[in-house]
Design a protein around this motif. Structure first.
Motif, PDB file in Angstrom:
ATOM      1  N   GLU A   1      22.278 -22.576  38.129  1.00 10.33           N
ATOM      2  CA  GLU A   1      21.485 -23.462  38.980  1.00 10.33           C
ATOM      3  C   GLU A   1      22.226 -24.768  39.246  1.00 10.33           C
ATOM      4  O   GLU A   1      22.184 -25.303  40.364  1.00 10.33           O
ATOM      5  N   ALA A   2      22.933 -25.293  38.221  1.00  8.49           N
ATOM      6  CA  ALA A   2      23.731 -26.505  38.425  1.00  8.49           C
ATOM      7  C   ALA A   2      24.836 -26.259  39.448  1.00  8.49           C
ATOM      8  O   ALA A   2      25.129 -27.125  40.297  1.00  8.49           O
ATOM      9  N   TYR A   3      25.462 -25.085  39.394  1.00  6.13           N
ATOM     10  CA  TYR A   3      26.507 -24.741  40.377  1.00  6.13           C
ATOM     11  C   TYR A   3      25.917 -24.660  41.784  1.00  6.13           C
ATOM     12  O   TYR A   3      26.524 -25.150  42.748  1.00  6.13           O
ATOM     13  N   CYS A   4      24.743 -24.070  41.901  1.00  2.00           N
ATOM     14  CA  CYS A   4      24.098 -23.975  43.215  1.00  2.00           C
ATOM     15  C   CYS A   4      23.797 -25.358  43.780  1.00  2.00           C
ATOM     16  O   CYS A   4      23.961 -25.593  44.986  1.00  2.00           O
ATOM     17  N   ARG A   5      23.362 -26.288  42.928  1.00  2.00           N
ATOM     18  CA  ARG A   5      23.128 -27.661  43.391  1.00  2.00           C
ATOM     19  C   ARG A   5      24.426 -28.301  43.865  1.00  2.00           C
ATOM     20  O   ARG A   5      24.451 -29.043  44.860  1.00  2.00           O
ATOM     21  N   ALA A   6      25.527 -28.003  43.154  1.00  2.00           N
ATOM     22  CA  ALA A   6      26.826 -28.562  43.541  1.00  2.00           C
ATOM     23  C   ALA A   6      27.251 -28.044  44.914  1.00  2.00           C
ATOM     24  O   ALA A   6      27.689 -28.822  45.779  1.00  2.00           O
ATOM     25  N   VAL A   7      27.127 -26.741  45.129  1.00  2.00           N
ATOM     26  CA  VAL A   7      27.496 -26.165  46.426  1.00  2.00           C
ATOM     27  C   VAL A   7      26.605 -26.726  47.528  1.00  2.00           C
ATOM     28  O   VAL A   7      27.057 -26.977  48.649  1.00  2.00           O
ATOM     29  N   GLN A   8      25.339 -26.947  47.199  1.00  2.00           N
ATOM     30  CA  GLN A   8      24.408 -27.492  48.182  1.00  2.00           C
ATOM     31  C   GLN A   8      24.837 -28.877  48.644  1.00  2.00           C
ATOM     32  O   GLN A   8      24.707 -29.228  49.830  1.00  2.00           O
ATOM     33  N   MET A   9      25.386 -29.678  47.726  1.00  2.00           N
ATOM     34  CA  MET A   9      25.857 -31.016  48.099  1.00  2.00           C
ATOM     35  C   MET A   9      27.034 -30.942  49.062  1.00  2.00           C
ATOM     36  O   MET A   9      27.109 -31.682  50.047  1.00  2.00           O
ATOM     37  N   THR A  10      27.972 -30.032  48.784  1.00  2.00           N
ATOM     38  CA  THR A  10      29.111 -29.869  49.684  1.00  2.00           C
ATOM     39  C   THR A  10      28.662 -29.364  51.046  1.00  2.00           C
ATOM     40  O   THR A  10      29.131 -29.837  52.087  1.00  2.00           O
ATOM     41  N   LEU A  11      27.733 -28.413  51.050  1.00  2.00           N
ATOM     42  CA  LEU A  11      27.222 -27.876  52.311  1.00  2.00           C
ATOM     43  C   LEU A  11      26.517 -28.966  53.115  1.00  2.00           C
ATOM     44  O   LEU A  11      26.670 -29.040  54.341  1.00  2.00           O
ATOM     45  N   LYS A  12      25.746 -29.810  52.441  1.00  2.00           N
ATOM     46  CA  LYS A  12      25.037 -30.879  53.149  1.00  2.00           C
ATOM     47  C   LYS A  12      26.025 -31.826  53.828  1.00  2.00           C
ATOM     48  O   LYS A  12      25.818 -32.231  54.986  1.00  2.00           O
ATOM     49  N   ASN A  13      27.107 -32.199  53.137  1.00  2.00           N
ATOM     50  CA  ASN A  13      28.104 -33.065  53.751  1.00  2.00           C
ATOM     51  C   ASN A  13      28.831 -32.348  54.888  1.00  2.00           C
ATOM     52  O   ASN A  13      29.176 -32.960  55.903  1.00  2.00           O
ATOM     53  N   TYR A  14      29.050 -31.046  54.723  1.00  2.00           N
ATOM     54  CA  TYR A  14      29.657 -30.219  55.777  1.00  2.00           C
ATOM     55  C   TYR A  14      28.796 -30.258  57.041  1.00  2.00           C
ATOM     56  O   TYR A  14      29.311 -30.389  58.163  1.00  2.00           O
ATOM     57  N   LEU A  15      27.489 -30.197  56.874  1.00  2.00           N
ATOM     58  CA  LEU A  15      26.585 -30.212  58.017  1.00  2.00           C
ATOM     59  C   LEU A  15      26.430 -31.622  58.587  1.00  2.00           C
ATOM     60  O   LEU A  15      26.506 -31.815  59.804  1.00  2.00           O
ATOM     61  N   ASP A  16      26.222 -32.601  57.716  1.00  2.00           N
ATOM     62  CA  ASP A  16      25.949 -33.971  58.178  1.00  2.00           C
ATOM     63  C   ASP A  16      27.143 -34.586  58.902  1.00  2.00           C
ATOM     64  O   ASP A  16      26.960 -35.397  59.822  1.00  2.00           O
ATOM     65  N   ASP A  17      28.355 -34.213  58.502  1.00  2.00           N
ATOM     66  CA  ASP A  17      29.551 -34.800  59.119  1.00  2.00           C
ATOM     67  C   ASP A  17      30.048 -34.009  60.323  1.00  2.00           C
ATOM     68  O   ASP A  17      31.139 -34.264  60.834  1.00  2.00           O
ATOM     69  N   GLY A  18      29.274 -33.016  60.758  1.00  2.00           N
ATOM     70  CA  GLY A  18      29.592 -32.316  61.997  1.00  2.00           C
ATOM     71  C   GLY A  18      30.739 -31.329  61.908  1.00  2.00           C
ATOM     72  O   GLY A  18      31.515 -31.187  62.865  1.00  2.00           O
ATOM     73  N   HIS A  19      30.852 -30.617  60.785  1.00  2.00           N
ATOM     74  CA  HIS A  19      31.926 -29.633  60.634  1.00  2.00           C
ATOM     75  C   HIS A  19      31.461 -28.205  60.940  1.00  2.00           C
ATOM     76  O   HIS A  19      32.137 -27.247  60.560  1.00  2.00           O
ATOM     77  N   TRP A  20      30.315 -28.047  61.595  1.00  2.00           N
ATOM     78  CA  TRP A  20      29.733 -26.715  61.770  1.00  2.00           C
ATOM     79  C   TRP A  20      30.713 -25.727  62.412  1.00  2.00           C
ATOM     80  O   TRP A  20      30.796 -24.582  62.019  1.00  2.00           O
ATOM     81  N   GLY A  21      31.441 -26.131  63.385  1.00  2.53           N
ATOM     82  CA  GLY A  21      32.338 -25.208  64.071  1.00  2.53           C
ATOM     83  C   GLY A  21      33.567 -24.836  63.269  1.00  2.53           C
ATOM     84  O   GLY A  21      34.346 -23.973  63.679  1.00  2.53           O
ATOM     85  N   GLN A  22      33.773 -25.472  62.119  1.00  2.00           N
ATOM     86  CA  GLN A  22      34.968 -25.228  61.299  1.00  2.00           C
ATOM     87  C   GLN A  22      34.672 -24.184  60.232  1.00  2.00           C
ATOM     88  O   GLN A  22      33.703 -24.299  59.492  1.00  2.00           O
ATOM     89  N   HIS A  23      35.526 -23.169  60.151  1.00  2.00           N
ATOM     90  CA  HIS A  23      35.361 -22.171  59.089  1.00  2.00           C
ATOM     91  C   HIS A  23      35.735 -22.798  57.750  1.00  2.00           C
ATOM     92  O   HIS A  23      36.785 -23.415  57.603  1.00  2.00           O
ATOM     93  N   SER A  24      34.852 -22.657  56.773  1.00  2.00           N
ATOM     94  CA  SER A  24      35.082 -23.242  55.457  1.00  2.00           C
ATOM     95  C   SER A  24      35.429 -22.143  54.456  1.00  2.00           C
ATOM     96  O   SER A  24      34.590 -21.317  54.104  1.00  2.00           O
ATOM     97  N   TYR A  25      36.665 -22.145  53.999  1.00  5.50           N
ATOM     98  CA  TYR A  25      37.081 -21.167  52.994  1.00  5.50           C
ATOM     99  C   TYR A  25      36.404 -21.440  51.651  1.00  5.50           C
ATOM    100  O   TYR A  25      36.036 -20.503  50.934  1.00  5.50           O
ATOM    101  N   VAL A  26      36.234 -22.725  51.324  1.00  6.82           N
ATOM    102  CA  VAL A  26      35.641 -23.072  50.033  1.00  6.82           C
ATOM    103  C   VAL A  26      34.174 -22.676  49.986  1.00  6.82           C
ATOM    104  O   VAL A  26      33.710 -22.073  49.015  1.00  6.82           O
ATOM    105  N   LEU A  27      33.401 -22.999  51.031  1.00 14.39           N
ATOM    106  CA  LEU A  27      31.986 -22.638  51.045  1.00 14.39           C
ATOM    107  C   LEU A  27      31.797 -21.132  51.105  1.00 14.39           C
ATOM    108  O   LEU A  27      30.863 -20.590  50.500  1.00 14.39           O
ATOM    109  N   THR A  28      32.675 -20.438  51.811  1.00 13.55           N
ATOM    110  CA  THR A  28      32.597 -18.977  51.845  1.00 13.55           C
ATOM    111  C   THR A  28      32.838 -18.395  50.460  1.00 13.55           C
ATOM    112  O   THR A  28      32.119 -17.486  50.014  1.00 13.55           O
ATOM    113  N   GLY A  29      33.841 -18.924  49.752  1.00 15.91           N
ATOM    114  CA  GLY A  29      34.097 -18.454  48.400  1.00 15.91           C
ATOM    115  C   GLY A  29      32.959 -18.774  47.448  1.00 15.91           C
ATOM    116  O   GLY A  29      32.592 -17.962  46.594  1.00 15.91           O
TER     117      GLY A  29
END
Length: 489
Positions: free
Chosen positions: A215-243
């Motif tokens: 659950e702690a790991y899921c919260r960590a990934v959620q933080m990265t995803l939120k910054n990915y969305l808020d900073d407008g990176h939607w069109g960019q493929h994310s290798y880290v988030l996919t992994g």
């Protein structure tokens, strides 16, 4: 002759003054102005740090873990200048502060040192990662340090990571999340570190996690995803988030397998791991729904012959694939019927196709998920196997055998249900003739086969009724088939 003898009292005063000066000097360099890595002391600093890390003393490592924080900015700055120093060197690069700083960033990635940093001086990790982020020096070798700090922070359930879960329970640190923000809150930094990112945890550690750690790991990934969305990176493929998403759905799959092996454990650790993974997917889609405007799918319906993972797909597809794999794993729970229903419907299907999932992002992901399910299930007509048989079985178990209204609860899957029931009617008896074992793999949960009446039977929980409710699906004999093709509506 003058008397130059000094009395004992004066000697005591002199010695006391020297001792006091020594203490003041020590306090000055220990607390007021500690030693910082620099161009004048890089060799001595590196040698001493190397000695302490190599020695691995449980008493010295916490001290050096704290003192490293003072040199974080300096080490990152010098390491960032290594390429420039190499370019300017006319011959072979001589020992310099830049080269030693680069090596020191690799040295502090020592797992034992990282364990002490997490336990006693998380501010050190924060300062190093903030220094990299502020200077945008993503090329310095800080990745392994970030990865090992993240691993140890998740492993240690008394680390700051667990005291930053939310403001309601953790107070101010739960709102600010200093360590979590430094490790996971900067998408550019996390993505730049690639295979040594703080989300790229070694599989042995991932497999050993319990529900709280996952659950702690899921919260960590959620933080990265939120910054990915808020900073407008939607069109960019994310290798880290996919992994990271791969780690999450694979952990859910292992949790389901652990549930299958358990007998009557309905509240154990495996159930909580599954809930944490499913909640992550739901929270991720809800986060996308909160964007203004909501992003459209790069390609809504992708034909297999045109499929290009980078050009045609986006994070919607990654989420739909993760949901598809979790549903397939859930289909491994074939009985008893109440346990199968708890997993199939209550823990998985009901969360993926619930009434509360009304946003545009949910509609896109659900469309892609239905398409993945249909494409796999319809292949049972040409190449029956255990995968498409189990997926057919779980769909029949959760959706039932009787077509109802195409409104209200279940409307999102009404079209999928219609074509699956029609496909089952046409093909099931023929499948039993060809391969009984694969045909039996379709019978999971409350689904059984009535050979005398040539029909499938869905039996619901009895509850307080004298007899349980049942639904029936009459099956066509192979000779009755007209060769009509099914179409996904």
């Amino acid at each position: 002759m003058p008397n130059i003898l000094i009395s004992a009292a004066i000697w005591q005063g002199i010695l006391a003054a020297l001792f006091l000066g020594l203490v003041i000097t020590w306090m000055h360099y220990a607390f007021i102005k500690p030693t910082i890595f620099g161009r004048n002391n890089y060799y001595q600093y590196a040698q001493e740090l190397y000695r302490i890390v190599l020695k691995g003393s449980e008493t010295e490592l916490p001290i050096i873990a704290h003192e490293l924080a003072y040199s974080a900015e300096s080490l990152v700055t010098f390491a960032a200048g290594l390429n420039k120093a190499k370019t300017e060197a006319k011959d072979k690069l001589k020992p310099c502060a830049e080269g030693y700083a680069n090596d020191m960033l690799l040295l502090i990635a020592n797992r034992k040192l990282c364990r002490h940093i997490v336990a006693s001086s998380p501010i050190t990790a924060i300062r190093f990662l903030d220094a990299v982020a502020e200077s945008k020096a993503f090329h310095v070798p800080i990745g392994l340090f970030a990865k090992n700090v993240s691993t140890e922070a998740i492993q240690n359930k008394d680390s700051s990571l667990y005291h930053e879960d939310d403001g309601y329970n953790s107070g101010l640190l739960g709102y600010i999340k200093p360590l979590s923000q430094a490790l996971y809150g900067n998408y550019k930094l996390v993505e730049a570190l690639q295979n040594h990112s703080p989300l790229d945890i070694d599989y042995k550690s991932v497999w050993a996690w319990n529900a709280d750690q996952f659950e702690a790991y899921c919260r960590a990934v959620q933080m990265t995803l939120k910054n990915y969305l808020d900073d407008g990176h939607w069109g960019q493929h994310s290798y880290v988030l996919t992994g990271a998403l791969g780690n999450i759905h694979e952990t859910c799959n292992r949790a389901i397998w652990d549930i299958k092996k358990s007998d009557d454990d309905y509240v154990g650790d495996a159930w909580h791991r599954l809930d944490a993974g499913v909640d992550f997917i739901k929270n991720s889609i809800n986060a996308i729904d909160q964007l203004k405007p909501q992003p459209e799918a790069r390609t809504l319906r992708i034909h297999h012959r045109e499929r290009n993972r980078l050009m045609n797909e986006d994070f919607y597809d990654r989420l739909a694939e993760a949901m598809f794999k979790i549903i397939h794993s859930a289909a491994l729970i074939d009985g008893p019927s109440d346990k199968a229903w708890s997993i199939h419907h209550n823990s998985v299907w009901g969360d993926f196709f619930g009434l509360s999932n009304e946003g545009r992002a949910w509609k896109i992901v659900q469309f892609k998920l239905r398409r993945l399910l249909y494409d796999e299930i319809q292949s049972i007509e040409s190449s029956p196997n255990y995968k498409n048989a189990r997926l057919l079985g779980i769909c029949l178990n959760v959706m039932g055998l009787k077509m109802g209204k195409r409104s209200g609860y279940g409307r999102d899957c009404a079209a999928l249900k219609a074509v699956i029931l029609a496909l089952t009617q046409r093909n099931y008896l023929h499948l039993r003739q060809v391969n009984t074992e694969i045909a039996d793999a379709c019978l999971i949960g409350g689904i059984t086969f009535d050979a005398d009446q040539s029909r499938l039977v869905k039996t619901y929980a009895k509850g307080l009724r004298p007899e349980p409710d049942r639904e029936y699906l009459l099956l066509q004999q192979p000779a009755e088939l007209k060769g009509s093709a099914s179409h996904f509506l």
